[in-house]
Design an enzyme around this catalytic site. Sequence first.
Site, short mmCIF file in Angstrom:
data_model
loop_
_atom_site.label_atom_id
_atom_site.label_comp_id
_atom_site.label_asym_id
_atom_site.label_seq_id
_atom_site.Cartn_x
_atom_site.Cartn_y
_atom_site.Cartn_z
N ILE A 143 0.77 -1.44 0.22
CA ILE A 143 -0.10 0.24 0.01
C ILE A 143 0.29 1.37 0.13
O ILE A 143 0.76 2.61 -0.09
CB ILE A 143 -0.94 0.17 1.62
CG1 ILE A 143 -2.26 1.00 1.10
CG2 ILE A 143 -0.56 0.36 2.62
CD1 ILE A 143 -3.06 0.92 1.69
N ASP A 189 1.37 -0.84 9.35
CA ASP A 189 1.39 0.76 9.97
C ASP A 189 3.69 0.52 10.22
O ASP A 189 3.66 2.44 9.71
CB ASP A 189 1.42 0.26 11.48
CG ASP A 189 1.82 1.43 12.56
OD1 ASP A 189 1.43 2.73 11.92
OD2 ASP A 189 1.41 1.67 13.72
N VAL A 228 -1.91 -8.95 12.87
CA VAL A 228 -1.53 -9.21 14.13
C VAL A 228 -3.17 -9.63 14.83
O VAL A 228 -2.82 -9.78 15.81
CB VAL A 228 -0.70 -8.28 14.88
CG1 VAL A 228 1.15 -9.00 14.54
CG2 VAL A 228 -0.71 -7.18 14.92
N ASN A 274 -1.84 1.89 15.48
CA ASN A 274 -2.70 1.54 16.97
C ASN A 274 -2.73 2.77 18.15
O ASN A 274 -2.89 3.85 16.99
CB ASN A 274 -1.11 0.68 18.26
CG ASN A 274 -0.32 1.10 17.06
OD1 ASN A 274 -0.49 2.45 18.29
ND2 ASN A 274 1.16 0.92 17.61
P1 ADP Z 1 -3.08 -5.57 12.69
O1 ADP Z 1 -2.92 -5.06 13.59
O2 ADP Z 1 -4.78 -4.30 11.83
O3 ADP Z 1 -3.96 -7.03 12.22
P2 ADP Z 1 -0.54 -5.62 10.95
O4 ADP Z 1 -0.39 -4.36 10.18
O5 ADP Z 1 -0.76 -6.90 11.67
O6 ADP Z 1 -2.93 -4.86 11.30
O7 ADP Z 1 -1.81 -5.98 9.40
C1 ADP Z 1 -2.89 -5.80 9.05
C2 ADP Z 1 -3.14 -6.06 6.91
O8 ADP Z 1 -1.93 -5.34 7.00
C3 ADP Z 1 -2.08 -7.65 7.49
O9 ADP Z 1 -3.22 -7.92 6.02
C4 ADP Z 1 -1.19 -7.44 7.05
O10 ADP Z 1 -0.80 -8.69 5.62
C5 ADP Z 1 -1.27 -6.26 5.32
N1 ADP Z 1 -0.16 -5.76 5.73
C6 ADP Z 1 1.42 -5.35 5.72
N2 ADP Z 1 2.00 -4.75 5.83
C7 ADP Z 1 1.40 -4.54 4.11
C8 ADP Z 1 1.77 -2.96 3.40
N3 ADP Z 1 3.28 -2.65 3.57
N4 ADP Z 1 0.62 -3.36 2.20
C9 ADP Z 1 -0.16 -3.30 2.28
N5 ADP Z 1 -1.05 -4.23 3.65
C10 ADP Z 1 0.48 -5.06 4.24
#
Ligand code: ADP
Length: 270
Positions: free
Chosen positions: A105, A132, A223, A122
């Site tokens: 993204i 994040d 997570v 968060n």
């Molecule tokens: P949360 O704490 O809301 O679960 P995470 O960051 O652990 O947030 O994950 C949210 C989603 O974002 C997951 O499905 C993960 O695979 C995805 N994700 C992680 N990095 C990226 C990225 N660079 N671009 C798009 N999606 C991502």
Amino acid sequence: MMGSASLYLSTKVARVLGAVPGRSLRSLPKPRGLESYRSLRNLRTPPIAAGMEDEAGRKPAPPALAAFAGVTRSRVSTSAGGGPGAGDWFELSPSSVLKLQKGDITKWFVDGSTDAIVNAANERMLGGGGVDGAIHRAAGPELREACSKVPEVRPGVRCPTGEARITPAFQLPVSHVIHTVGPIYDVDKQPDVSLGNAYRNSLRLAKENNIQYIAFPAISCGVYGYPYKEASRIAISKAKEFSDDFKEVCFVLFSDDLYRVWLESALELL
Ligand code: ADP
């Protein structure tokens, strides 16, 4: 269910392409150079920057047509596979599309002035892991600085679960980052309500800030442990509620599994 949804989608795609409503997409002449009819839906993804031409020497579609036909200048990294700009799109309204793309993204953008990506942050809003962390690394240290200036609503909480905040995007190619906090699936008493609020409040805040193009990751699906299917249905339903308010709502999915689930839900719900 899937079969009739697919047929419905085909009809919608055919309509946008100027074909006879109700006529199967498969009966359309196959466009030159495309591998499959699935690729037909990828026609909308032209080169990354204004003025660039694609391999066939075609110019990107002008913005008005782009908004209608789902052709925009957005593009995501293809690190997760699927070819440049691979994805699917669905008409939300005559002037709005919902897109699914696979990738990172932090690479997504449309025009750098009316576009925003959503961060699954968060409550402290000072960066973390997953998407994040990726967004903070790509945006540079100014993003953390801007987040630290968002007032705390209680000690250590700048954005309570389900709410949203907006900042500039700094080194990212989009204009803004909307930070929202999804529920921790096993902890939240009503995770569906909280996840719905996170999407709705992000879309509302984007609208208030004249954002026309917005991209979401799969909030809470990392997570925070939200089951993909339920999360995708909530995400797509909320995008649908705002179908008149954006030219494009895009979901940028990081894995094949996420992409498949989002696509199934879009076929069912749109
Ligand atoms: P949360 O704490 O809301 O679960 P995470 O960051 O652990 O947030 O994950 C949210 C989603 O974002 C997951 O499905 C993960 O695979 C995805 N994700 C992680 N990095 C990226 C990225 N660079 N671009 C798009 N999606 C991502």
